[in-house]
Design a protein around this motif. Structure first.
Motif, PDB file in Angstrom:
ATOM      1  N   THR A  68     -21.471 -20.179 -26.221  1.00  0.00           N
ATOM      2  CA  THR A  68     -20.121 -20.313 -25.945  1.00  0.00           C
ATOM      3  C   THR A  68     -19.057 -20.394 -27.101  1.00  0.00           C
ATOM      4  O   THR A  68     -19.713 -20.934 -27.601  1.00  0.00           O
ATOM      5  N   ILE A  69     -18.640 -19.894 -27.761  1.00  0.00           N
ATOM      6  CA  ILE A  69     -17.980 -19.662 -28.666  1.00  0.00           C
ATOM      7  C   ILE A  69     -16.246 -19.918 -28.142  1.00  0.00           C
ATOM      8  O   ILE A  69     -15.643 -19.332 -27.379  1.00  0.00           O
ATOM      9  N   SER A  70     -15.912 -20.918 -28.623  1.00  0.00           N
ATOM     10  CA  SER A  70     -14.330 -20.715 -28.386  1.00  0.00           C
ATOM     11  C   SER A  70     -13.325 -21.392 -29.552  1.00  0.00           C
ATOM     12  O   SER A  70     -14.236 -21.886 -30.912  1.00  0.00           O
ATOM     13  N   ARG A  71     -11.914 -21.920 -29.179  1.00  0.00           N
ATOM     14  CA  ARG A  71     -11.052 -22.187 -30.586  1.00  0.00           C
ATOM     15  C   ARG A  71     -10.493 -23.058 -29.972  1.00  0.00           C
ATOM     16  O   ARG A  71      -9.959 -22.699 -29.223  1.00  0.00           O
ATOM     17  N   ASP A  72     -10.049 -24.157 -31.160  1.00  0.00           N
ATOM     18  CA  ASP A  72      -8.567 -24.892 -30.990  1.00  0.00           C
ATOM     19  C   ASP A  72      -7.895 -24.870 -31.739  1.00  0.00           C
ATOM     20  O   ASP A  72      -8.001 -25.032 -33.318  1.00  0.00           O
ATOM     21  N   SER A  73      -6.551 -24.243 -31.546  1.00  0.00           N
ATOM     22  CA  SER A  73      -6.084 -23.439 -32.188  1.00  0.00           C
ATOM     23  C   SER A  73      -4.918 -24.557 -33.544  1.00  0.00           C
ATOM     24  O   SER A  73      -4.632 -24.205 -34.970  1.00  0.00           O
ATOM     25  N   ALA A  74      -5.065 -25.632 -32.859  1.00  0.00           N
ATOM     26  CA  ALA A  74      -3.969 -26.492 -33.027  1.00  0.00           C
ATOM     27  C   ALA A  74      -4.892 -27.271 -34.162  1.00  0.00           C
ATOM     28  O   ALA A  74      -4.246 -27.930 -35.378  1.00  0.00           O
ATOM     29  N   LYS A  75      -5.729 -27.693 -33.993  1.00  0.00           N
ATOM     30  CA  LYS A  75      -7.056 -28.100 -34.941  1.00  0.00           C
ATOM     31  C   LYS A  75      -8.207 -27.038 -36.425  1.00  0.00           C
ATOM     32  O   LYS A  75      -8.319 -27.611 -36.494  1.00  0.00           O
ATOM     33  N   LYS A  76      -7.407 -25.664 -35.655  1.00  0.00           N
ATOM     34  CA  LYS A  76      -7.771 -24.896 -36.870  1.00  0.00           C
ATOM     35  C   LYS A  76      -9.374 -24.539 -37.540  1.00  0.00           C
ATOM     36  O   LYS A  76     -10.061 -24.469 -37.972  1.00  0.00           O
ATOM     37  N   THR A  77      -9.527 -25.628 -35.520  1.00  0.00           N
ATOM     38  CA  THR A  77     -10.852 -25.420 -35.543  1.00  0.00           C
ATOM     39  C   THR A  77     -11.765 -24.305 -33.939  1.00  0.00           C
ATOM     40  O   THR A  77     -11.334 -23.750 -33.251  1.00  0.00           O
ATOM     41  N   VAL A  78     -12.396 -23.829 -34.566  1.00  0.00           N
ATOM     42  CA  VAL A  78     -13.853 -23.062 -33.841  1.00  0.00           C
ATOM     43  C   VAL A  78     -15.110 -23.450 -33.565  1.00  0.00           C
ATOM     44  O   VAL A  78     -15.768 -23.839 -34.528  1.00  0.00           O
ATOM     45  N   TYR A  79     -15.900 -23.546 -32.388  1.00  0.00           N
ATOM     46  CA  TYR A  79     -16.728 -24.551 -31.611  1.00  0.00           C
ATOM     47  C   TYR A  79     -17.847 -23.573 -31.400  1.00  0.00           C
ATOM     48  O   TYR A  79     -17.448 -22.437 -31.049  1.00  0.00           O
ATOM     49  N   LEU A  80     -18.886 -23.922 -31.016  1.00  0.00           N
ATOM     50  CA  LEU A  80     -20.217 -23.024 -30.816  1.00  0.00           C
ATOM     51  C   LEU A  80     -20.636 -23.599 -29.978  1.00  0.00           C
ATOM     52  O   LEU A  80     -21.510 -24.748 -30.609  1.00  0.00           O
ATOM     53  N   GLN A  81     -20.591 -23.586 -28.406  1.00  0.00           N
ATOM     54  CA  GLN A  81     -21.696 -24.484 -27.786  1.00  0.00           C
ATOM     55  C   GLN A  81     -22.793 -23.651 -27.604  1.00  0.00           C
ATOM     56  O   GLN A  81     -22.703 -22.338 -26.762  1.00  0.00           O
ATOM     57  N   MET A  82     -23.659 -24.715 -27.906  1.00  0.00           N
ATOM     58  CA  MET A  82     -25.490 -24.160 -27.809  1.00  0.00           C
ATOM     59  C   MET A  82     -26.274 -24.680 -26.910  1.00  0.00           C
ATOM     60  O   MET A  82     -26.060 -25.693 -26.984  1.00  0.00           O
ATOM     61  N   ASN A  83     -26.418 -24.002 -25.490  1.00  0.00           N
ATOM     62  CA  ASN A  83     -26.780 -24.392 -24.717  1.00  0.00           C
ATOM     63  C   ASN A  83     -28.302 -24.105 -24.345  1.00  0.00           C
ATOM     64  O   ASN A  83     -28.513 -22.635 -25.153  1.00  0.00           O
ATOM     65  N   SER A  84     -29.840 -24.396 -24.008  1.00  0.00           N
ATOM     66  CA  SER A  84     -30.669 -24.010 -23.687  1.00  0.00           C
ATOM     67  C   SER A  84     -31.623 -23.362 -24.929  1.00  0.00           C
ATOM     68  O   SER A  84     -32.006 -22.031 -24.343  1.00  0.00           O
ATOM     69  N   LEU A  85     -31.688 -24.125 -25.651  1.00  0.00           N
ATOM     70  CA  LEU A  85     -31.621 -24.063 -26.725  1.00  0.00           C
ATOM     71  C   LEU A  85     -32.916 -23.244 -26.609  1.00  0.00           C
ATOM     72  O   LEU A  85     -33.734 -24.058 -26.335  1.00  0.00           O
ATOM     73  N   LYS A  86     -34.052 -22.607 -27.578  1.00  0.00           N
ATOM     74  CA  LYS A  86     -35.349 -22.110 -27.913  1.00  0.00           C
ATOM     75  C   LYS A  86     -35.555 -22.641 -29.343  1.00  0.00           C
ATOM     76  O   LYS A  86     -34.873 -22.271 -30.371  1.00  0.00           O
ATOM     77  N   PRO A  87     -36.356 -22.499 -29.645  1.00  0.00           N
ATOM     78  CA  PRO A  87     -37.152 -22.728 -31.301  1.00  0.00           C
ATOM     79  C   PRO A  87     -37.078 -21.031 -31.975  1.00  0.00           C
ATOM     80  O   PRO A  87     -36.610 -21.710 -33.190  1.00  0.00           O
ATOM     81  N   GLU A  88     -36.600 -20.393 -31.446  1.00  0.00           N
ATOM     82  CA  GLU A  88     -36.130 -19.156 -31.802  1.00  0.00           C
ATOM     83  C   GLU A  88     -34.461 -19.159 -32.555  1.00  0.00           C
ATOM     84  O   GLU A  88     -34.345 -18.600 -33.041  1.00  0.00           O
ATOM     85  N   ASP A  89     -34.193 -20.221 -32.111  1.00  0.00           N
ATOM     86  CA  ASP A  89     -32.958 -20.412 -32.432  1.00  0.00           C
ATOM     87  C   ASP A  89     -32.710 -21.637 -33.564  1.00  0.00           C
ATOM     88  O   ASP A  89     -32.070 -21.380 -34.308  1.00  0.00           O
ATOM     89  N   THR A  90     -33.802 -21.272 -34.376  1.00  0.00           N
ATOM     90  CA  THR A  90     -33.783 -22.476 -35.680  1.00  0.00           C
ATOM     91  C   THR A  90     -33.462 -21.672 -36.831  1.00  0.00           C
ATOM     92  O   THR A  90     -34.148 -20.498 -36.721  1.00  0.00           O
ATOM     93  N   ALA A  91     -32.616 -22.148 -37.560  1.00  0.00           N
ATOM     94  CA  ALA A  91     -31.234 -20.932 -38.039  1.00  0.00           C
ATOM     95  C   ALA A  91     -30.627 -22.272 -39.050  1.00  0.00           C
ATOM     96  O   ALA A  91     -30.261 -23.588 -38.520  1.00  0.00           O
ATOM     97  N   VAL A  92     -30.123 -22.096 -40.564  1.00  0.00           N
ATOM     98  CA  VAL A  92     -29.293 -22.007 -40.815  1.00  0.00           C
ATOM     99  C   VAL A  92     -27.964 -21.355 -40.242  1.00  0.00           C
ATOM    100  O   VAL A  92     -28.115 -19.859 -40.333  1.00  0.00           O
ATOM    101  N   TYR A  93     -26.817 -22.013 -39.747  1.00  0.00           N
ATOM    102  CA  TYR A  93     -25.595 -21.265 -38.813  1.00  0.00           C
ATOM    103  C   TYR A  93     -24.410 -21.795 -40.250  1.00  0.00           C
ATOM    104  O   TYR A  93     -24.044 -22.434 -40.603  1.00  0.00           O
ATOM    105  N   TYR A  94     -23.866 -20.126 -40.654  1.00  0.00           N
ATOM    106  CA  TYR A  94     -22.992 -20.100 -41.253  1.00  0.00           C
ATOM    107  C   TYR A  94     -21.474 -19.596 -40.506  1.00  0.00           C
ATOM    108  O   TYR A  94     -21.828 -18.783 -39.705  1.00  0.00           O
ATOM    109  N   CYS A  95     -20.403 -20.254 -40.462  1.00  0.00           N
ATOM    110  CA  CYS A  95     -19.407 -20.138 -40.288  1.00  0.00           C
ATOM    111  C   CYS A  95     -18.772 -18.793 -41.272  1.00  0.00           C
ATOM    112  O   CYS A  95     -18.570 -19.298 -41.865  1.00  0.00           O
ATOM    113  N   THR A  96     -17.654 -17.860 -40.430  1.00  0.00           N
ATOM    114  CA  THR A  96     -17.016 -16.825 -41.415  1.00  0.00           C
ATOM    115  C   THR A  96     -15.816 -16.547 -41.144  1.00  0.00           C
ATOM    116  O   THR A  96     -15.698 -16.776 -39.557  1.00  0.00           O
TER     117      THR A  96
END
Length: 121
Positions: A68-96
């Motif tokens: 789930t992606i979400s944001r807090d505009s006041a903090k100028k921050t975007v979040y990525l909540q990752m649940n039920s993680l799998k080995p295939e989710d292994t990676a370097v994650y980049y904010c864009t």
């Protein structure tokens, strides 16, 4: 414009993590922001994005229902909540960051340094 990602780590299958992307030099309510990831030996792939104004969210099929992606505009921050993680989710994650307020399939203009997510089986 700078995008600082954080929150990566080593977790086990089924665990959760929350990534954060702190933006400087721009707002997250005025521009679309997203996440890409790159696994070893693979190309970078789109994960999720959120529109700047409407807040509409977009997901890759591989993470839909788990992330789930979400944001807090006041903090100028975007979040990525990752649940039920799998080995295939292994990676370097980049904010864009996109140049427009709406997400598009074009490659983002701004890329932050990645944060490593490793999911052990």
């Amino acid at each position: 414009v700078q995008l600082q990602a954080s929150g990566g780590g080593l977790v086990k299958t089924g665990d959760s993590l929350r990534l954060s992307c702190a933006a400087s030099g721009r707002t997250v309510s005025g521009y679309a922001t997203g996440w890409f990831r790159q696994a070893p030996g693979k190309e970078r792939e789109f994960v999720a994005a959120i529109d700047g104004s409407a807040g509409t969210t977009y997901y890759a099929d591989s993470v839909k229902g788990r992330f789930t992606i979400s944001r807090d505009s006041a903090k100028k921050t975007v979040y990525l909540q990752m649940n039920s993680l799998k080995p295939e989710d292994t990676a370097v994650y980049y904010c864009t960051g996109y140049m427009s307020s709406s997400y598009s399939r074009r490659m983002p203009t701004y890329w932050g340094r990645g944060t490593q997510v490793t999911v052990s089986s």
